[in-house]
Design a protein around this motif. Structure first.
Motif, PDB file in Angstrom:
ATOM      1  N   ALA A 222      -9.439  -9.601  18.889  1.00 51.10           N
ATOM      2  CA  ALA A 222      -8.203 -10.371  18.683  1.00 51.10           C
ATOM      3  C   ALA A 222      -7.446  -9.898  17.443  1.00 51.10           C
ATOM      4  O   ALA A 222      -6.400 -10.444  17.107  1.00 51.10           O
ATOM      5  CB  ALA A 222      -8.539 -11.853  18.555  1.00 51.10           C
ATOM      6  N   GLY A 223      -7.998  -8.912  16.746  1.00 50.14           N
ATOM      7  CA  GLY A 223      -7.302  -8.367  15.576  1.00 50.14           C
ATOM      8  C   GLY A 223      -7.857  -8.820  14.246  1.00 50.14           C
ATOM      9  O   GLY A 223      -7.291  -8.502  13.191  1.00 50.14           O
ATOM     10  N   LEU A 224      -8.982  -9.558  14.271  1.00 44.95           N
ATOM     11  CA  LEU A 224      -9.597  -9.998  13.008  1.00 44.95           C
ATOM     12  C   LEU A 224     -10.179  -8.804  12.260  1.00 44.95           C
ATOM     13  O   LEU A 224     -10.810  -7.937  12.859  1.00 44.95           O
ATOM     14  CB  LEU A 224     -10.691 -11.032  13.302  1.00 44.95           C
ATOM     15  CG  LEU A 224     -11.542 -11.528  12.119  1.00 44.95           C
ATOM     16  CD1 LEU A 224     -11.905 -13.000  12.323  1.00 44.95           C
ATOM     17  CD2 LEU A 224     -12.821 -10.711  11.944  1.00 44.95           C
ATOM     18  N   VAL A 225      -9.957  -8.784  10.950  1.00 46.90           N
ATOM     19  CA  VAL A 225     -10.539  -7.734  10.101  1.00 46.90           C
ATOM     20  C   VAL A 225     -11.186  -8.386   8.875  1.00 46.90           C
ATOM     21  O   VAL A 225     -10.812  -9.496   8.484  1.00 46.90           O
ATOM     22  CB  VAL A 225      -9.465  -6.731   9.610  1.00 46.90           C
ATOM     23  CG1 VAL A 225      -8.794  -6.015  10.769  1.00 46.90           C
ATOM     24  CG2 VAL A 225      -8.436  -7.404   8.714  1.00 46.90           C
ATOM     25  N   PRO A 226     -12.153  -7.709   8.277  1.00 49.38           N
ATOM     26  CA  PRO A 226     -12.631  -8.181   6.972  1.00 49.38           C
ATOM     27  C   PRO A 226     -11.558  -7.890   5.933  1.00 49.38           C
ATOM     28  O   PRO A 226     -10.914  -6.841   5.988  1.00 49.38           O
ATOM     29  CB  PRO A 226     -13.901  -7.359   6.717  1.00 49.38           C
ATOM     30  CG  PRO A 226     -13.781  -6.149   7.564  1.00 49.38           C
ATOM     31  CD  PRO A 226     -12.855  -6.483   8.708  1.00 49.38           C
ATOM     32  N   ALA A 227     -11.324  -8.821   5.019  1.00 51.63           N
ATOM     33  CA  ALA A 227     -10.258  -8.662   4.027  1.00 51.63           C
ATOM     34  C   ALA A 227     -10.835  -8.894   2.633  1.00 51.63           C
ATOM     35  O   ALA A 227     -11.754  -9.693   2.457  1.00 51.63           O
ATOM     36  CB  ALA A 227      -9.123  -9.645   4.312  1.00 51.63           C
ATOM     37  N   GLY A 228     -10.298  -8.181   1.671  1.00 52.37           N
ATOM     38  CA  GLY A 228     -10.848  -8.212   0.321  1.00 52.37           C
ATOM     39  C   GLY A 228     -10.011  -9.014  -0.663  1.00 52.37           C
ATOM     40  O   GLY A 228      -9.025  -9.665  -0.302  1.00 52.37           O
ATOM     41  N   LEU A 229     -10.409  -8.930  -1.919  1.00 55.90           N
ATOM     42  CA  LEU A 229      -9.707  -9.666  -2.977  1.00 55.90           C
ATOM     43  C   LEU A 229      -8.259  -9.217  -3.123  1.00 55.90           C
ATOM     44  O   LEU A 229      -7.405 -10.007  -3.519  1.00 55.90           O
ATOM     45  CB  LEU A 229     -10.418  -9.452  -4.313  1.00 55.90           C
ATOM     46  CG  LEU A 229     -11.814 -10.048  -4.482  1.00 55.90           C
ATOM     47  CD1 LEU A 229     -12.377  -9.637  -5.834  1.00 55.90           C
ATOM     48  CD2 LEU A 229     -11.768 -11.564  -4.358  1.00 55.90           C
ATOM     49  N   GLY A 230      -7.983  -7.958  -2.810  1.00 58.90           N
ATOM     50  CA  GLY A 230      -6.620  -7.444  -2.926  1.00 58.90           C
ATOM     51  C   GLY A 230      -5.679  -8.210  -2.016  1.00 58.90           C
ATOM     52  O   GLY A 230      -4.626  -8.703  -2.444  1.00 58.90           O
ATOM     53  N   ALA A 231      -6.056  -8.329  -0.741  1.00 59.08           N
ATOM     54  CA  ALA A 231      -5.225  -9.065   0.219  1.00 59.08           C
ATOM     55  C   ALA A 231      -5.218 -10.557  -0.110  1.00 59.08           C
ATOM     56  O   ALA A 231      -4.207 -11.236   0.060  1.00 59.08           O
ATOM     57  CB  ALA A 231      -5.724  -8.836   1.642  1.00 59.08           C
ATOM     58  N   ARG A 232      -6.350 -11.071  -0.579  1.00 64.63           N
ATOM     59  CA  ARG A 232      -6.395 -12.488  -0.958  1.00 64.63           C
ATOM     60  C   ARG A 232      -5.328 -12.778  -2.017  1.00 64.63           C
ATOM     61  O   ARG A 232      -4.649 -13.806  -1.990  1.00 64.63           O
ATOM     62  CB  ARG A 232      -7.791 -12.811  -1.484  1.00 64.63           C
ATOM     63  CG  ARG A 232      -8.058 -14.274  -1.761  1.00 64.63           C
ATOM     64  CD  ARG A 232      -9.550 -14.489  -1.976  1.00 64.63           C
ATOM     65  NE  ARG A 232      -9.853 -15.719  -2.682  1.00 64.63           N
ATOM     66  CZ  ARG A 232      -9.940 -16.921  -2.116  1.00 64.63           C
ATOM     67  NH1 ARG A 232      -9.725 -17.048  -0.833  1.00 64.63           N
ATOM     68  NH2 ARG A 232     -10.225 -17.981  -2.828  1.00 64.63           N
ATOM     69  N   ASP A 233      -5.160 -11.834  -2.945  1.00 63.65           N
ATOM     70  CA  ASP A 233      -4.188 -12.024  -4.016  1.00 63.65           C
ATOM     71  C   ASP A 233      -2.750 -11.915  -3.499  1.00 63.65           C
ATOM     72  O   ASP A 233      -1.901 -12.729  -3.854  1.00 63.65           O
ATOM     73  CB  ASP A 233      -4.446 -11.011  -5.133  1.00 63.65           C
ATOM     74  CG  ASP A 233      -3.791 -11.408  -6.433  1.00 63.65           C
ATOM     75  OD1 ASP A 233      -3.836 -12.606  -6.783  1.00 63.65           O
ATOM     76  OD2 ASP A 233      -3.228 -10.533  -7.111  1.00 63.65           O
ATOM     77  N   THR A 234      -2.455 -10.925  -2.659  1.00 67.27           N
ATOM     78  CA  THR A 234      -1.075 -10.792  -2.155  1.00 67.27           C
ATOM     79  C   THR A 234      -0.731 -11.967  -1.236  1.00 67.27           C
ATOM     80  O   THR A 234       0.404 -12.450  -1.234  1.00 67.27           O
ATOM     81  CB  THR A 234      -0.859  -9.459  -1.412  1.00 67.27           C
ATOM     82  OG1 THR A 234      -1.843  -9.307  -0.381  1.00 67.27           O
ATOM     83  CG2 THR A 234      -0.964  -8.277  -2.368  1.00 67.27           C
ATOM     84  N   LEU A 235      -1.708 -12.449  -0.479  1.00 67.33           N
ATOM     85  CA  LEU A 235      -1.464 -13.588   0.422  1.00 67.33           C
ATOM     86  C   LEU A 235      -1.192 -14.861  -0.369  1.00 67.33           C
ATOM     87  O   LEU A 235      -0.261 -15.611  -0.072  1.00 67.33           O
ATOM     88  CB  LEU A 235      -2.676 -13.774   1.350  1.00 67.33           C
ATOM     89  CG  LEU A 235      -2.837 -12.708   2.440  1.00 67.33           C
ATOM     90  CD1 LEU A 235      -4.274 -12.650   2.940  1.00 67.33           C
ATOM     91  CD2 LEU A 235      -1.880 -12.959   3.603  1.00 67.33           C
TER      92      LEU A 235
END
Lengths: 367, 127
Positions: A222-235
């Motif tokens: 469905a498009g799920l990916v593991p995401a890191g602190l970098g994306a957590r911060d931009t989100l």
């Protein structure tokens, strides 16, 4: 990378290695800053889903007779109004009304609560609470009892529903239930730090890797990916959510950070209340605003806001917004300048770059 | 990974000599450390720089990196494609992601640079 025994590993450390995560030290933990890339992970969370390891967060259990009264006195939001099964955002404040930390409060029962605090502040927070625990409520650091996975994105509910018998549709925003995921006891909380719908899954540490892997298996197509602190911060920046050490710290109050909705001055007394009443009555001198950078470059934390060659404010966070495809940021500026549409001048590494104050948040999901 | 036709600096720039001009970019290692590039700032043609002087900046979501010219000389061309497609630096750091061309004045500046084998060893040894 040199081994450092003082840096802790979460229960998902091996999973990050296996997924090609780039690990960095963050708040005393080895955490993935990114896997495939910040922009790609960010967009996956906005359009499909992402999973984040947030096991580094601190958790304290507050229980026993007087627990409600203790938290009512220690935090600015109104704990008396918090129902069992519900969560609210609050903070720990100093006598000056500035932040010790921000946190979530989960209410399990009349006199049983879970506090979720920032990893970097966990030790300080616990000492702060203990130092004020005159009533002798039971205060336990249960951080090591939990592995914590944040599942975030518009497809979060659909993906999680394939792995649980718990009725997810019955869990409202900022509510939680004790259910199961993949047959493992899980506290399922409808919360997050991305501006998307999603869940935070509190698991026994030994169960976290299996649930992580199942989410990848089921969510991957469905498009799920593991995401890191970098994306957590931009989100979180696009959603204009405050981060301790940036928008809030022990020099800033909830009133100037735009978090006055967390502060219930009329509910009851709490540490920091008197100072906040005085600040409110005197009027704020500065305010947190959002801005779009109009020129090139990214204004980052600590860059100055200038007016007529004088420093009048400072940037708390800044990034390239993957959704808006432009540089955005937040800054403290004098109240007299804090008008939507007003121009700002930012000093980006010695170069003056124009910016415009915009309404927050930068991104709001369609309901 | 690191072409034999390039020479490398300890600041993780590469140089390709084309007559009296050096094409300059950042290495695969440098772009990987930075992450996805979102802004590139390079000087105007005609500007002159000394070796090891900062000539521009490359910004990713996470960080900003200064770019230093390994050679003394005059900027004769900049990679205009990077203004709209900064991701070229990630996609093809040693090719399409080049930054500037410098007409260099001292052959000696090149002597201090590493060949690909030496650069790979430099990376292995942990900078």
């Amino acid at each position: 990378m040199a081994e450092n025994t003082l840096v802790r590993r979460t229960p998902l450390y091996d999973a990050h290695q296996a997924a090609g995560g780039k690990l960095v030290e963050f708040a005393g933990w080895q955490m993935p800053v990114q896997y495939s890339g910040v922009l790609q992970e960010h967009r996956a969370v906005r359009t499909a889903a992402g999973i984040f390891d947030v096991s580094h967060m601190g958790e304290f259990r507050v229980s026993g007779k007087g627990a409600e009264g203790f938290l009512q006195a220690m935090t600015p939001n109104d704990v008396a109004k918090l129902k069992p099964g519900r969560i609210h955002y609050s903070g720990l404040l100093t006598e000056q009304g500035t932040y010790v930390d921000d946190l979530l409060i989960y209410r399990f029962a009349e006199e049983e609560f879970l506090l979720v605090v920032n990893a970097a502040n966990a030790e300080k927070d616990l000492a702060w609470l203990q130092g004020h625990n005159d009533a002798g409520v039971t205060l336990e650091d249960v951080s090591s009892d939990y592995g914590l996975i944040a599942l975030q994105g518009p497809k979060a509910e659909a993906i999680l529903s394939e792995l649980t018998s718990t009725d997810l549709t019955a869990i409202r925003y900022y509510a939680f239930v004790e259910g199961e995921v993949s047959g493992r006891a899980t506290l399922i909380s409808r919360t997050g730090y991305t501006g998307e719908d999603g869940f935070e899954l509190y698991l026994a540490p030994e169960d976290a890797p299996a649930v992580w892997d199942r989410l990848l298996d089921v969510g991957g197509p469905a498009g799920l990916v593991p995401a890191g602190l970098g994306a957590r911060d931009t989100l979180r920046m696009e959603a204009a959510m405050a981060l301790y050490g940036h928008e809030i710290d022990d020099t800033t109050t909830p009133l100037e950070a735009g978090l006055q909705w967390v502060v219930k001055l009329e509910a009851s007394d709490f540490v920091g209340r008197q100072a906040l009443v005085e600040i409110r009555d005197a009027g704020l001198t500065r305010k947190l605003v959002g801005f779009n950078v109009e020129g090139r470059g990214i204004a980052r934390q600590g860059h100055k806001v200038i007016a007529e060659d004088e420093e009048v404010g400072f940037v708390t966070s800044g990034t390239f917004s993957p959704t808006l495809e432009r540089a955005i940021g937040m800054a403290y500026v004098p109240v007299s300048m804090a008008t939507i549409g007003a121009s700002l001048s930012l000093d980006i590494r010695g170069k003056v770059v124009p910016a415009v104050i915009v309404d927050l948040p930068f991104y709001k999901r369609a309901k | 990974m690191y072409p034999d036709t390039l020479r490398y600096s300890k600041d993780h720039e590469w140089v390709r000599v084309e007559g009296d001009v050096c094409v300059i970019g950042i290495t695969h290692y440098a772009q990987d450390e930075l992450g996805e590039v979102v802004f590139v700032e390079v000087p105007e043609p005609g500007q002159e720089f000394d070796a090891h002087e900062e000539i521009g900046t490359i910004e990713s979501v996470k960080a900003v990196a200064e770019v230093f010219t390994p050679v003394t000389g005059e900027i004769v061309e900049v990679n205009a494609a990077l203004a709209d497609s900064p991701e070229l630096i990630n996609q093809d750091p040693h090719g399409e992601g080049w930054l500037v061309k410098v007409r260099f004045s001292s052959q000696g500046d090149l002597d201090g640079l590493m060949d690909s084998a030496a650069y790979e060893k430099f990376l292995e040894d942990g900078e």
